[in-house]
Write a protein that holds these residues in place. Structure first.
Motif, PDB file in Angstrom:
ATOM      1  N   TYR A  57       0.839  -0.936  -0.286  1.00 24.03           N
ATOM      2  CA  TYR A  57       0.064  -0.347   0.299  1.00 24.03           C
ATOM      3  C   TYR A  57       0.698   1.400  -0.077  1.00 24.03           C
ATOM      4  O   TYR A  57       1.811   1.866   0.277  1.00 24.03           O
ATOM      5  CB  TYR A  57      -0.880  -0.164   1.333  1.00 24.03           C
ATOM      6  N   SER A  59       0.547   5.659   0.191  1.00 24.79           N
ATOM      7  CA  SER A  59      -1.092   5.986   0.604  1.00 24.79           C
ATOM      8  C   SER A  59      -0.606   7.624  -0.816  1.00 24.79           C
ATOM      9  O   SER A  59      -1.564   8.306  -0.740  1.00 24.79           O
ATOM     10  CB  SER A  59      -0.821   6.709   1.598  1.00 24.79           C
ATOM     11  N   ASP A  60       0.481   7.829  -1.621  1.00 23.80           N
ATOM     12  CA  ASP A  60       0.571   8.744  -2.245  1.00 23.80           C
ATOM     13  C   ASP A  60       1.618   8.477  -3.145  1.00 23.80           C
ATOM     14  O   ASP A  60       2.489   8.276  -3.627  1.00 23.80           O
ATOM     15  CB  ASP A  60       1.683   9.963  -1.568  1.00 23.80           C
ATOM     16  N   ASP A 173     -12.864   9.936  -2.784  1.00 25.19           N
ATOM     17  CA  ASP A 173     -13.065   9.158  -1.690  1.00 25.19           C
ATOM     18  C   ASP A 173     -13.573  10.199  -0.398  1.00 25.19           C
ATOM     19  O   ASP A 173     -12.998  10.705  -0.095  1.00 25.19           O
ATOM     20  CB  ASP A 173     -12.091   8.554  -0.422  1.00 25.19           C
ATOM     21  N   LYS A 178     -14.139   2.165   4.355  1.00 31.25           N
ATOM     22  CA  LYS A 178     -12.247   1.348   4.329  1.00 31.25           C
ATOM     23  C   LYS A 178     -12.230   0.465   3.257  1.00 31.25           C
ATOM     24  O   LYS A 178     -13.536  -0.578   3.658  1.00 31.25           O
ATOM     25  CB  LYS A 178     -12.491   1.110   6.011  1.00 31.25           C
ATOM     26  N   VAL A 197      -7.518   0.611   5.333  1.00 37.76           N
ATOM     27  CA  VAL A 197      -7.204   1.382   4.926  1.00 37.76           C
ATOM     28  C   VAL A 197      -8.084   2.323   4.712  1.00 37.76           C
ATOM     29  O   VAL A 197      -8.917   1.413   4.384  1.00 37.76           O
ATOM     30  CB  VAL A 197      -5.652   1.203   4.029  1.00 37.76           C
ATOM     31  N   GLN A 198      -8.155   3.368   4.863  1.00 37.67           N
ATOM     32  CA  GLN A 198      -8.761   4.444   3.729  1.00 37.67           C
ATOM     33  C   GLN A 198      -7.883   4.807   2.717  1.00 37.67           C
ATOM     34  O   GLN A 198      -8.024   6.480   3.348  1.00 37.67           O
ATOM     35  CB  GLN A 198      -9.199   5.443   4.483  1.00 37.67           C
ATOM     36  N   TYR A 199      -7.969   4.949   1.614  1.00 36.52           N
ATOM     37  CA  TYR A 199      -6.813   5.349   0.443  1.00 36.52           C
ATOM     38  C   TYR A 199      -7.872   6.751  -0.090  1.00 36.52           C
ATOM     39  O   TYR A 199      -8.989   5.807  -1.119  1.00 36.52           O
ATOM     40  CB  TYR A 199      -6.394   3.952  -0.565  1.00 36.52           C
ATOM     41  N   PRO A 200      -5.964   7.701  -0.134  1.00 38.52           N
ATOM     42  CA  PRO A 200      -7.384   8.514  -0.878  1.00 38.52           C
ATOM     43  C   PRO A 200      -6.701   8.589  -2.623  1.00 38.52           C
ATOM     44  O   PRO A 200      -6.581   8.125  -2.352  1.00 38.52           O
ATOM     45  CB  PRO A 200      -6.316   9.284  -0.117  1.00 38.52           C
ATOM     46  N   ALA A 203      -3.409   7.426  -4.406  1.00 32.31           N
ATOM     47  CA  ALA A 203      -3.162   6.221  -3.367  1.00 32.31           C
ATOM     48  C   ALA A 203      -2.878   4.923  -4.445  1.00 32.31           C
ATOM     49  O   ALA A 203      -3.983   5.003  -5.449  1.00 32.31           O
ATOM     50  CB  ALA A 203      -3.221   5.967  -2.464  1.00 32.31           C
ATOM     51  N   ILE A 205      -2.848   0.300  -4.338  1.00 33.78           N
ATOM     52  CA  ILE A 205      -2.751  -0.614  -3.326  1.00 33.78           C
ATOM     53  C   ILE A 205      -2.077  -2.034  -4.403  1.00 33.78           C
ATOM     54  O   ILE A 205      -3.327  -1.918  -5.673  1.00 33.78           O
ATOM     55  CB  ILE A 205      -3.473  -1.086  -2.740  1.00 33.78           C
TER      56      ILE A 205
END
Length: 269
Positions: A57, A59-60, A173, A178, A197-200, A203, A205
């Motif tokens: 994962y 996040s950015d 999002d 999540k 995770v609450q991926y923005p 992001a 995965i």
């Protein structure tokens, strides 16, 4: 055939088969992917991916301009969303790769990005191939827009002869949803490790679809969540009986019979 040649071949044949004019890569997508992957520590990420049982994962990941392209596409495709509901398992909306090919070519270009594929191959350690042209899951948008939209616990089971890798990219999002997951569920030598995770937007995965048990928690009233899924395979062959199961699942649970059986129904666009 190298990745670039494969990309050009698929872009042309896909457009001809679908009755649409082929789109021309502008270079903006490749530039964005290059800016995304160049600063990353490949060795560290590869080690993290392996330690987590084929899961990573970030996040950015995508730059803001590329993410905005996806957001604009997701909003433009709202009229094309196919709603579906399976009691006790899922509710939400989907837009298949066939519609994306017609109306959101930037997503198709991102999927076929040679730099993205090369980076994913280094992470996974596998030689990755594009999903076949008739696979509506190859790249698709998933919408959670109504209270209770969700998907229950599942694996992204590969019906292909080889492995199928899932790449999730956050698009929109404005929600409390999540992605809950459990690592190592297929490894008898390790204990299951839960995560969430609450991926923005932007992001990323990536995981082996047969190894990660996961779900998306229900959305609330007034919320909106859109994610992009890219699917890559190690062997694009699928046995006929598996193809039938895969097609029926996609038609009922995701894209509708018109999209999944478009060739048999004579759908040209």
């Amino acid at each position: 055939m190298n990745v670039q040649a494969e990309q050009e071949q698929v872009l042309t044949s896909s457009a001809v088969a679908g009755g649409a004019a082929p789109f021309v890569a502008t270079g903006a997508c490749e530039d964005a992917v290059g800016r995304a992957v160049r600063p990353l520590d490949m060795g560290k990420l590869r080690e993290e991916y392996q330690q987590q049982g084929a899961f990573l994962y970030l996040s950015d990941f995508l730059p803001a301009d590329a993410t905005q392209q996806l957001i604009d596409a997701a909003n433009a495709l709202l009229p094309e969303v196919n709603r579906n509901y399976l009691p006790g398992h899922k509710a939400g909306g989907s837009v298949s790769r066939h519609t994306i090919d017609r109306l959101a070519p930037y997503i198709a270009e991102l999927y076929r990005s040679p730099q993205l594929i090369a980076w994913l191959e280094k992470i996974t350690g596998d030689r990755l191939q594009l999903s076949p042209q008739d696979d509506p899951h190859a790249y698709a948008l998933y919408y959670y827009m109504r209270a209770g939209d969700h998907i229950g616990w599942h694996y992204d089971t590969s019906y292909y002869d080889g492995r199928r890798y899932t790449v999730l990219i956050g698009v929109i999002d404005d929600s409390s949803c999540k992605l809950d997951y459990e690592l190592h569920t297929k490894d008898p030598g390790q204990a299951d490790v839960p995560g969430s995770v609450q991926y923005p937007p932007g992001a990323l995965i990536v995981f082996d679809g047969d190894k990660l048990r996961h779900r998306v928690t229900p959305s609330l009233e007034g919320e909106m969540r859109v994610s992009l899924t890219l699917e890559y395979v190690t062997n694009p062959n699928m046995r006929p009986w598996r193809r039938f199961i895969s097609n029926m699942k996609d038609a009922i649970a995701y894209f509708g019979f018109r999209q999944v059986f478009r060739k048999a129904l004579g759908v040209k666009a």
